[in-house]
Design an enzyme around this catalytic site. Structure first.
Site, PDB file in Angstrom:
ATOM      1  N   TYR A 277      26.730  39.148  47.986  1.00 31.06           N
ATOM      2  CA  TYR A 277      28.069  39.434  48.527  1.00 31.06           C
ATOM      3  C   TYR A 277      27.875  40.203  49.833  1.00 31.06           C
ATOM      4  CZ  TYR A 277      30.095  38.277  43.926  1.00 31.06           C
ATOM      5  OH  TYR A 277      30.474  37.652  42.772  1.00 31.06           O
TER       6      TYR A 277
ATOM      7  N   PHE B 143      37.910  34.913  39.039  1.00 24.60           N
ATOM      8  CA  PHE B 143      38.920  34.075  39.713  1.00 24.60           C
ATOM      9  C   PHE B 143      40.178  33.940  38.861  1.00 24.60           C
ATOM     10  CE2 PHE B 143      35.931  31.349  42.608  1.00 24.60           C
ATOM     11  CZ  PHE B 143      35.903  32.384  43.516  1.00 24.60           C
TER      12      PHE B 143
ATOM     13  N   LEU C 130      42.973  35.715  38.943  1.00 20.64           N
ATOM     14  CA  LEU C 130      44.196  35.788  39.758  1.00 20.64           C
ATOM     15  C   LEU C 130      44.151  34.736  40.858  1.00 20.64           C
ATOM     16  CD1 LEU C 130      44.563  39.671  40.041  1.00 20.64           C
ATOM     17  CD2 LEU C 130      45.684  38.114  38.444  1.00 20.64           C
TER      18      LEU C 130
ATOM     19  N   PRO D 101      48.512  31.604  43.092  1.00 18.28           N
ATOM     20  CA  PRO D 101      49.123  30.653  44.039  1.00 18.28           C
ATOM     21  C   PRO D 101      49.884  29.517  43.364  1.00 18.28           C
ATOM     22  CG  PRO D 101      46.773  30.968  44.484  1.00 18.28           C
ATOM     23  CD  PRO D 101      47.055  31.552  43.141  1.00 18.28           C
TER      24      PRO D 101
HETATM   25  N1  LIG Z   1      30.033  34.955  38.539  1.00 14.32           N
HETATM   26  C1  LIG Z   1      30.511  34.328  39.587  1.00 14.32           C
HETATM   27  O1  LIG Z   1      30.046  33.250  39.963  1.00 14.32           O
HETATM   28  C2  LIG Z   1      31.666  34.897  40.338  1.00 14.32           C
HETATM   29  C3  LIG Z   1      32.347  34.077  41.245  1.00 14.32           C
HETATM   30  C4  LIG Z   1      33.427  34.631  41.929  1.00 14.32           C
HETATM   31  C5  LIG Z   1      33.796  35.945  41.727  1.00 14.32           C
HETATM   32  N2  LIG Z   1      33.103  36.718  40.845  1.00 14.32           N
HETATM   33  C6  LIG Z   1      33.512  38.126  40.602  1.00 14.32           C
HETATM   34  O2  LIG Z   1      34.822  38.112  40.087  1.00 14.32           O
HETATM   35  C7  LIG Z   1      35.634  39.069  40.794  1.00 14.32           C
HETATM   36  C8  LIG Z   1      37.085  38.646  40.735  1.00 14.32           C
HETATM   37  O3  LIG Z   1      37.284  37.468  41.478  1.00 14.32           O
HETATM   38  P1  LIG Z   1      38.039  37.478  42.879  1.00 14.32           P
HETATM   39  O4  LIG Z   1      38.034  38.846  43.438  1.00 14.32           O
HETATM   40  O5  LIG Z   1      37.446  36.426  43.704  1.00 14.32           O
HETATM   41  O6  LIG Z   1      39.448  36.924  42.540  1.00 14.32           O
HETATM   42  P2  LIG Z   1      40.659  37.406  41.588  1.00 14.32           P
HETATM   43  O7  LIG Z   1      40.388  38.705  40.964  1.00 14.32           O
HETATM   44  O8  LIG Z   1      40.961  36.261  40.725  1.00 14.32           O
HETATM   45  O9  LIG Z   1      41.846  37.498  42.637  1.00 14.32           O
HETATM   46  C9  LIG Z   1      41.797  38.267  43.761  1.00 14.32           C
HETATM   47  C10 LIG Z   1      43.012  37.882  44.594  1.00 14.32           C
HETATM   48  O10 LIG Z   1      44.178  38.345  43.922  1.00 14.32           O
HETATM   49  C11 LIG Z   1      44.874  39.263  44.756  1.00 14.32           C
HETATM   50  N3  LIG Z   1      45.354  40.350  43.884  1.00 14.32           N
HETATM   51  C12 LIG Z   1      44.613  41.206  43.134  1.00 14.32           C
HETATM   52  N4  LIG Z   1      45.414  42.054  42.459  1.00 14.32           N
HETATM   53  C13 LIG Z   1      46.679  41.724  42.785  1.00 14.32           C
HETATM   54  C14 LIG Z   1      47.946  42.246  42.429  1.00 14.32           C
HETATM   55  N5  LIG Z   1      48.075  43.267  41.572  1.00 14.32           N
HETATM   56  N6  LIG Z   1      49.058  41.662  42.967  1.00 14.32           N
HETATM   57  C15 LIG Z   1      48.956  40.617  43.828  1.00 14.32           C
HETATM   58  N7  LIG Z   1      47.776  40.096  44.211  1.00 14.32           N
HETATM   59  C16 LIG Z   1      46.645  40.640  43.699  1.00 14.32           C
HETATM   60  C17 LIG Z   1      43.880  39.750  45.770  1.00 14.32           C
HETATM   61  O11 LIG Z   1      44.519  40.069  46.988  1.00 14.32           O
HETATM   62  P3  LIG Z   1      44.613  41.616  47.509  1.00 14.32           P
HETATM   63  O12 LIG Z   1      43.274  41.949  48.047  1.00 14.32           O
HETATM   64  O13 LIG Z   1      45.675  41.554  48.531  1.00 14.32           O
HETATM   65  O14 LIG Z   1      44.988  42.449  46.325  1.00 14.32           O
HETATM   66  C18 LIG Z   1      42.986  38.525  45.942  1.00 14.32           C
HETATM   67  O15 LIG Z   1      43.555  37.625  46.859  1.00 14.32           O
HETATM   68  C19 LIG Z   1      35.005  39.049  42.195  1.00 14.32           C
HETATM   69  O16 LIG Z   1      35.395  40.179  42.946  1.00 14.32           O
HETATM   70  C20 LIG Z   1      33.549  38.990  41.861  1.00 14.32           C
HETATM   71  O17 LIG Z   1      33.064  40.301  41.593  1.00 14.32           O
HETATM   72  C21 LIG Z   1      32.058  36.202  40.128  1.00 14.32           C
END
Ligand SMILES: NC(=O)c1ccc[n+]([C@@H]2O[C@H](COP(=O)([O-])OP(=O)(O)OC[C@H]3O[C@@H](n4cnc5c(N)ncnc54)[C@H](OP(=O)(O)O)[C@@H]3O)[C@@H](O)[C@H]2O)c1
Length: 291
Positions: free
Chosen positions: A64, A220, A222, A227
């Site tokens: 990252y 993922f 959220l 959306p």
């Molecule tokens: N193992 C793997 O292969 C893998 C792959 C991808 C990700 N990951 C891990 O999983 C974690 C979570 O995934 P992610 O961060 O990609 O996506 P996510 O948690 O599914 O979603 C994040 C999105 O949601 C928005 N969001 C978060 N809280 C919100 C709220 N209360 N209200 C409205 N919007 C909100 C964020 O925007 P804002 O910033 O504006 O809040 C961002 O656009 C990553 O950070 C990473 O550590 C692991």
């Protein structure tokens, strides 16, 4: 242990207790999850705020940034308090053109573990998720075997799987103790959608994790849900006076006691909302309505 906590590595001599939800750091990077964040001080403040609000499980990776979220965690939280778990992952790497490259040969996995140790300022990584990038050379057993060898050497405390298929999971539990599984899973993508770029078999793995009492860490959740239309989520969120994001996180927590969500955000307001989502309860009728 309360129902807002989850045990990682149960049955081992060094179990870890994580509070739900944890926090995913991937978004604390530059555009395309590459480079430094636009507001580095803000990212550090957010990580410190997360700890202040009770978060003790952080998901990161040396790819990252690369290295960016690991260094942010160290700058914000080192020396880490004893109850903090930092989970990292190995198996891919970023090209200078921001591409995602396979990085899973034994010597590459060793380099990745060393990078994580150095960047996080740790002598031992509490939890490493091993994932084999699609089309990467080498076989699964060889990669996982390397990580298990590094565990024996003391560089890793617990080993988990990232983006595992059912077959890989079944192979892994024969090879060693699987502490956790981190796969894509959300309200709108419960089982693998062949048309989706995120074909990561979350819904297929969750029952296996429950059967083996292994924490399942959805990612993922959220990103893939917010959306989309989510009419039922919106309707119920309005009735309950919470946000749709909060209801999504609460829904995840009600799918299984073995789920540890790690919502990612760059906003302290969203961070607070996401943590408070753990307090949302559902009636059976509400859960049936959402199904
Ligand atoms: N193992 C793997 O292969 C893998 C792959 C991808 C990700 N990951 C891990 O999983 C974690 C979570 O995934 P992610 O961060 O990609 O996506 P996510 O948690 O599914 O979603 C994040 C999105 O949601 C928005 N969001 C978060 N809280 C919100 C709220 N209360 N209200 C409205 N919007 C909100 C964020 O925007 P804002 O910033 O504006 O809040 C961002 O656009 C990553 O950070 C990473 O550590 C692991």
């Amino acid at each position: 242990m309360s129902n807002k906590e989850i045990m990682i590595g149960a049955g081992t001599s060094s179990p870890l207790i994580a509070r739900k939800p944890g926090y995913g750091t991937m978004r604390l990077t530059g555009e395309g999850f590459y480079g430094e964040p636009r507001n580095r001080e803000g990212a550090i403040a957010l990580l410190r705020k997360a700890v202040e609000l009770g978060v003790n499980f952080f998901d990161t990776a040396d790819f990252y940034g690369p290295g960016v979220t690991n260094r942010l965690l160290a700058d914000a939280l080192y020396p880490y308090s004893d109850d903090i778990t930092i989970a990292t992952k190995v198996g891919t790497k970023r090209g200078t053109d921001k591409s995602w490259l396979p990085y899973g040969k034994p010597e590459e996995l060793r380099t990745s573990v060393e990078n994580n140790l150095k960047e996080l300022k740790l002598d031992q990584l509490p939890l490493v998720h091993y994932g084999k990038a699609a089309h990467s050379p080498g076989d699964y057993e060889e990669g996982l075997g390397t990580i298990l060898a590094l565990q024996k050497e003391g560089k890793i405390l617990h080993v988990g799987l990232s983006n595992a298929s059912v077959d890989q999971f079944n192979t892994a539990i024969k090879m060693g103790k699987v502490a956790s599984v981190e796969n894509m899973y959300s309200y709108t993508q419960r089982v693998t959608d062949p048309a989706s770029p995120y074909g990561f078999q979350g819904g297929e793995l969750l029952p296996l994790c429950q059967e083996h009492q292994i924490p399942f860490i959805p990612f993922f959740s959220l990103e893939t849900s917010l959306p989309t239309g989510q009419n039922k989520m919106k309707e119920l969120a309005d009735i309950k006076g919470v946000t749709i994001a909060q209801l999504n996180i609460a829904w995840l927590l009600h799918q299984s006691e073995w789920i540890l969500p790690i919502p990612g955000t760059t906003s302290i307001q969203h961070l607070e909302e996401n943590i408070n989502a753990a307090g949302i309860s559902f009636s059976n009728d509400e859960l049936a309505f959402l199904d």
